[in-house]
Design an enzyme around this catalytic site. Structure first.
Site, PDB file in Angstrom:
ATOM      1  N   ASP A 112       0.842  -1.195   0.000  1.00 45.18           N
ATOM      2  CA  ASP A 112       0.000   0.000   0.000  1.00 45.18           C
ATOM      3  C   ASP A 112       0.880   1.249   0.000  1.00 45.18           C
ATOM      4  O   ASP A 112       1.887   1.312   0.704  1.00 45.18           O
ATOM      5  CB  ASP A 112      -0.920  -0.001   1.226  1.00 45.18           C
ATOM      6  CG  ASP A 112      -2.075   0.969   1.074  1.00 45.18           C
ATOM      7  OD1 ASP A 112      -3.226   0.502   0.936  1.00 45.18           O
ATOM      8  OD2 ASP A 112      -1.831   2.204   1.074  1.00 45.18           O
ATOM      9  N   ILE A 113       0.493   2.234  -0.776  1.00 43.04           N
ATOM     10  CA  ILE A 113       1.309   3.447  -0.905  1.00 43.04           C
ATOM     11  C   ILE A 113       1.259   4.300   0.373  1.00 43.04           C
ATOM     12  O   ILE A 113       2.193   5.070   0.637  1.00 43.04           O
ATOM     13  CB  ILE A 113       0.848   4.257  -2.149  1.00 43.04           C
ATOM     14  CG1 ILE A 113       1.968   5.154  -2.645  1.00 43.04           C
ATOM     15  CG2 ILE A 113      -0.413   5.068  -1.868  1.00 43.04           C
ATOM     16  CD1 ILE A 113       1.722   5.717  -4.033  1.00 43.04           C
ATOM     17  N   GLY A 148     -15.347   3.389   3.718  1.00 38.26           N
ATOM     18  CA  GLY A 148     -13.950   3.772   3.522  1.00 38.26           C
ATOM     19  C   GLY A 148     -13.342   3.303   2.225  1.00 38.26           C
ATOM     20  O   GLY A 148     -12.144   3.493   2.012  1.00 38.26           O
ATOM     21  N   GLN A 149     -14.144   2.703   1.334  1.00 40.60           N
ATOM     22  CA  GLN A 149     -13.559   2.286   0.053  1.00 40.60           C
ATOM     23  C   GLN A 149     -13.261   3.512  -0.800  1.00 40.60           C
ATOM     24  O   GLN A 149     -14.124   4.382  -0.973  1.00 40.60           O
ATOM     25  CB  GLN A 149     -14.504   1.336  -0.700  1.00 40.60           C
ATOM     26  CG  GLN A 149     -13.855   0.775  -1.967  1.00 40.60           C
ATOM     27  CD  GLN A 149     -14.713  -0.268  -2.680  1.00 40.60           C
ATOM     28  OE1 GLN A 149     -15.862  -0.507  -2.306  1.00 40.60           O
ATOM     29  NE2 GLN A 149     -14.151  -0.866  -3.711  1.00 40.60           N
ATOM     30  N   HIS A 209     -10.296  -5.334  -3.332  1.00 44.29           N
ATOM     31  CA  HIS A 209      -8.979  -5.674  -2.795  1.00 44.29           C
ATOM     32  C   HIS A 209      -9.109  -6.031  -1.330  1.00 44.29           C
ATOM     33  O   HIS A 209      -9.973  -5.511  -0.628  1.00 44.29           O
ATOM     34  CB  HIS A 209      -7.992  -4.507  -2.968  1.00 44.29           C
ATOM     35  CG  HIS A 209      -8.519  -3.194  -2.501  1.00 44.29           C
ATOM     36  ND1 HIS A 209      -9.424  -2.438  -3.243  1.00 44.29           N
ATOM     37  CD2 HIS A 209      -8.305  -2.496  -1.365  1.00 44.29           C
ATOM     38  CE1 HIS A 209      -9.722  -1.338  -2.581  1.00 44.29           C
ATOM     39  NE2 HIS A 209      -9.064  -1.352  -1.435  1.00 44.29           N
ATOM     40  N   HIS A 237      -7.135  -5.842   2.158  1.00 38.35           N
ATOM     41  CA  HIS A 237      -6.015  -5.273   2.901  1.00 38.35           C
ATOM     42  C   HIS A 237      -5.457  -6.354   3.836  1.00 38.35           C
ATOM     43  O   HIS A 237      -6.221  -7.062   4.504  1.00 38.35           O
ATOM     44  CB  HIS A 237      -6.478  -4.111   3.794  1.00 38.35           C
ATOM     45  CG  HIS A 237      -6.990  -2.915   3.062  1.00 38.35           C
ATOM     46  ND1 HIS A 237      -6.231  -1.778   2.864  1.00 38.35           N
ATOM     47  CD2 HIS A 237      -8.189  -2.657   2.495  1.00 38.35           C
ATOM     48  CE1 HIS A 237      -6.949  -0.868   2.216  1.00 38.35           C
ATOM     49  NE2 HIS A 237      -8.142  -1.379   1.980  1.00 38.35           N
TER      50      HIS A 237
HETATM   51  P1  5GP Z   1      -9.695   1.375   0.100  1.00 38.65           P
HETATM   52  O1  5GP Z   1      -9.758   2.722   0.766  1.00 38.65           O
HETATM   53  O2  5GP Z   1     -10.382   1.411  -1.247  1.00 38.65           O
HETATM   54  O3  5GP Z   1     -10.175   0.245   0.972  1.00 38.65           O
HETATM   55  O4  5GP Z   1      -8.163   1.066  -0.131  1.00 38.65           O
HETATM   56  C1  5GP Z   1      -7.432   1.638  -1.158  1.00 38.65           C
HETATM   57  C2  5GP Z   1      -6.007   1.595  -0.751  1.00 38.65           C
HETATM   58  O5  5GP Z   1      -5.208   1.828  -1.901  1.00 38.65           O
HETATM   59  C3  5GP Z   1      -5.614   2.653   0.284  1.00 38.65           C
HETATM   60  O6  5GP Z   1      -5.100   2.021   1.444  1.00 38.65           O
HETATM   61  C4  5GP Z   1      -4.575   3.503  -0.438  1.00 38.65           C
HETATM   62  O7  5GP Z   1      -3.524   3.930   0.403  1.00 38.65           O
HETATM   63  C5  5GP Z   1      -4.099   2.578  -1.531  1.00 38.65           C
HETATM   64  N1  5GP Z   1      -3.643   3.270  -2.715  1.00 38.65           N
HETATM   65  C6  5GP Z   1      -4.235   4.345  -3.318  1.00 38.65           C
HETATM   66  N2  5GP Z   1      -3.559   4.700  -4.409  1.00 38.65           N
HETATM   67  C7  5GP Z   1      -2.503   3.852  -4.508  1.00 38.65           C
HETATM   68  C8  5GP Z   1      -1.425   3.735  -5.454  1.00 38.65           C
HETATM   69  O8  5GP Z   1      -1.301   4.476  -6.419  1.00 38.65           O
HETATM   70  N3  5GP Z   1      -0.526   2.738  -5.216  1.00 38.65           N
HETATM   71  C9  5GP Z   1      -0.636   1.884  -4.140  1.00 38.65           C
HETATM   72  N4  5GP Z   1       0.329   0.941  -4.025  1.00 38.65           N
HETATM   73  N5  5GP Z   1      -1.643   1.963  -3.252  1.00 38.65           N
HETATM   74  C10 5GP Z   1      -2.566   2.938  -3.427  1.00 38.65           C
END
Ligand code: 5GP
Ligand code: ZN
Length: 114
Positions: A30-31, A93-94, A100, A102
């Site tokens: 994760d970034i 929080g998506q 995906h 985590h």
């Molecule tokens: P969500 O919030 O949809 O459950 O998770 C999305 C995740 O993707 C977040 O934890 C966010 O930090 C990660 N993320 C967003 N943009 C990027 C990216 O460009 N590269 C990577 N490796 N992770 C990302």
């Protein structure tokens, strides 16, 4: 999907630290890590979220969790525990609408989650 961030990462159009891949899934770091280990296990198939998953996706969903468990084991997270999370919908929080899992570990986690 050309406008999907994770599809673009999977297609190597956007760089990411890929830590695992097979014919059905890719895992990246994760970034913005929320714990010392924070991986994302992503299906190659574009599914916007768990809401769109259907009966035919049963094996794929199971595979994502087995990959998550394998990666957690490889990183030594199994002894202290780790957390697997799927955020479904913006209210939960998506932020990236490509399903995906985590995988978070390396620090204590509390319940209920925030
Ligand atoms: P969500 O919030 O949809 O459950 O998770 C999305 C995740 O993707 C977040 O934890 C966010 O930090 C990660 N993320 C967003 N943009 C990027 C990216 O460009 N590269 C990577 N490796 N992770 C990302
Ligand atoms: Zn996608």
């Amino acid at each position: 999907m050309s406008d999907c961030l994770f599809c673009r990462i999977i297609d190597r159009k956007i760089p990411a630290k890929i830590v695992y891949e097979d014919e059905r899934a890719v895992a990246i770091e994760d970034i913005h890590p929320q714990s010392p280990t924070h991986l994302l296990v992503i299906p190659r198939q574009h599914l916007p979220s768990l809401l769109e998953a259907q009966a035919g996706d049963e094996a794929l969903l199971g595979h994502l969790f087995l990959v998550a468990a394998q990666l957690a084991r490889e990183r030594g997270l199994d002894s202290k525990g780790y957390r697997t999370v799927i955020n479904t919908g913006s209210g939960a929080g998506q932020t990236v609408f490509h399903l995906h899992v985590h995988v978070l570990g390396g620090r204590p986690f509390h319940w209920p989650p925030g």
